[in-house]
Design a protein around this motif. Structure first.
Motif, mmCIF file in Angstrom:
data_model
loop_
_atom_site.group_PDB
_atom_site.id
_atom_site.type_symbol
_atom_site.label_atom_id
_atom_site.label_comp_id
_atom_site.label_asym_id
_atom_site.label_seq_id
_atom_site.Cartn_x
_atom_site.Cartn_y
_atom_site.Cartn_z
ATOM 1 N N ALA A 59 0.820 -1.198 0.000
ATOM 2 C CA ALA A 59 0.000 0.000 0.000
ATOM 3 C C ALA A 59 0.863 1.261 0.000
ATOM 4 O O ALA A 59 2.000 1.248 0.452
ATOM 5 C CB ALA A 59 -0.903 0.003 1.238
ATOM 6 N N SER A 97 0.173 3.632 6.169
ATOM 7 C CA SER A 97 -0.541 3.176 4.986
ATOM 8 C C SER A 97 -1.802 2.480 5.473
ATOM 9 O O SER A 97 -2.032 2.367 6.676
ATOM 10 C CB SER A 97 0.319 2.216 4.161
ATOM 11 N N ARG A 98 -2.576 1.977 4.544
ATOM 12 C CA ARG A 98 -3.792 1.278 4.962
ATOM 13 C C ARG A 98 -3.488 -0.109 5.522
ATOM 14 O O ARG A 98 -4.351 -0.748 6.111
ATOM 15 C CB ARG A 98 -4.798 1.194 3.823
ATOM 16 N N GLN A 158 -10.350 0.158 7.749
ATOM 17 C CA GLN A 158 -9.464 0.193 6.592
ATOM 18 C C GLN A 158 -9.918 1.274 5.606
ATOM 19 O O GLN A 158 -9.092 2.022 5.083
ATOM 20 C CB GLN A 158 -9.428 -1.170 5.909
ATOM 21 N N GLN A 159 -11.213 1.387 5.377
ATOM 22 C CA GLN A 159 -11.736 2.419 4.473
ATOM 23 C C GLN A 159 -11.501 3.815 5.048
ATOM 24 O O GLN A 159 -11.105 4.736 4.323
ATOM 25 C CB GLN A 159 -13.223 2.190 4.215
ATOM 26 N N HIS A 162 -7.887 4.561 4.625
ATOM 27 C CA HIS A 162 -7.589 4.800 3.213
ATOM 28 C C HIS A 162 -8.024 6.212 2.793
ATOM 29 O O HIS A 162 -7.270 6.926 2.118
ATOM 30 C CB HIS A 162 -8.286 3.741 2.354
ATOM 31 N N ARG A 163 -9.214 6.616 3.206
ATOM 32 C CA ARG A 163 -9.696 7.979 2.887
ATOM 33 C C ARG A 163 -8.796 9.036 3.517
ATOM 34 O O ARG A 163 -8.464 10.043 2.893
ATOM 35 C CB ARG A 163 -11.145 8.159 3.359
ATOM 36 N N GLN A 166 -5.508 9.251 1.576
ATOM 37 C CA GLN A 166 -5.723 9.971 0.311
ATOM 38 C C GLN A 166 -5.828 11.474 0.553
ATOM 39 O O GLN A 166 -5.227 12.275 -0.167
ATOM 40 C CB GLN A 166 -6.995 9.479 -0.381
#
Length: 177
Positions: A59, A97-98, A158-159, A162-163, A166
Motif C-alpha cells: 500500500a 498506509s492502509r 481500513q476504508q 484509506h480515505r 488519500q
C-alpha cells in the motif's frame, strides 16, 4: 604493361586498405552498440530490482511528522510476554498506509517473539485504535524504529484509514505546488 600491373596492384591495395578501414570502423561501431546494449540491460535489471522492492509494499505510504501515538502490548504469538504484557508506551508515527505504519520510540522490544499491540492515535481529528504486529525493527542510537503491520483490521477502519491517507496526500501535493 608494367604501368598497368602497377595500377592493378595499386587498385587492389587501395581496395584492401579501404575494406580494412571499413571493417575497423564497423567493428568500432559494433563495440559501441554492444556497450550501449550492456548498459541498457544493466539499467533494466536495476529497474526490475527497484520494481520488486516497490511491490513489497502492498500500500501507498504517507509521511507524518511528529504524529504522536500510544500503544499497549497485548500478546506474543509464540512465547509469553511476562512483565511486558499490558506495558504501555508512546511513540511518533513516521509514516502510515492502509496496511501498517512505522513508529519510533525509546522502548526496545524483542521482535523475535512476534509481538502484537494495540495502537491508539488521532490524525486530522479522526481517532484510531488498531491492532498490529511488529514485523521489523531498526535500532538507532537514541530510539528504535518498528514496522507494524495491521492485523484483524475491520473493513470500515481500513476504508476510514484509506480515505484519510488519500486526503493527507492530496493536501501534501497542494502544499508542494
Amino acid at each position: 604493361m608494367e604501368i598497368m600491373i602497377s595500377a592493378i596492384f595499386m587498385c587492389l591495395f587501395l581496395l584492401i586498405f579501404s575494406l580494412i578501414l571499413f571493417h575497423a570502423f564497423y567493428k568500432q561501431q559494433l563495440r559501441k552498440k554492444e556497450e550501449q546494449i550492456h548498459t541498457l540491460k544493466e539499467s533494466v535489471t536495476d529497474l526490475q530490482i527497484k520494481l520488486k522492492d516497490k511491490e513489497k509494499r502492498k500500500a501507498f505510504r504517507v509521511k507524518l511528522f511528529e504524529q504522536e501515538c500510544h500503544f499497549e502490548l497485548l500478546e506474543s504469538g509464540n512465547q509469553p510476554l511476562g512483565n511486558l504484557k499490558n506495558k504501555k508506551g508512546t511513540g511518533q508515527i513516521n509514516d502510515i498506509s492502509r496496511t501498517g505504519l512505522q513508529i519510533s520510540c525509546t522502548l526496545d522490544l524483542p521482535v523475535r517473539k512476534q509481538i502484537f499491540l494495540q495502537i491508539y492515535f488521532v490524525i486530522d481529528g479522526e481517532p484510531f485504535s488498531l491492532k498490529g504486529r511488529i514485523v521489523r525493527k531498526e535500532e538507532l542510537i537514541n530510539h528504535v524504529i518498528y514496522g507494524i503491520e495491521f492485523v484483524d483490521l475491520h473493513q470500515r477502519d481500513q476504508q476510514k484509514l484509506h480515505r484519510l491517507i488519500q486526503r493527507l496526500e492530496i493536501e501534501r501535493r497542494k502544499n508542494a505546488e
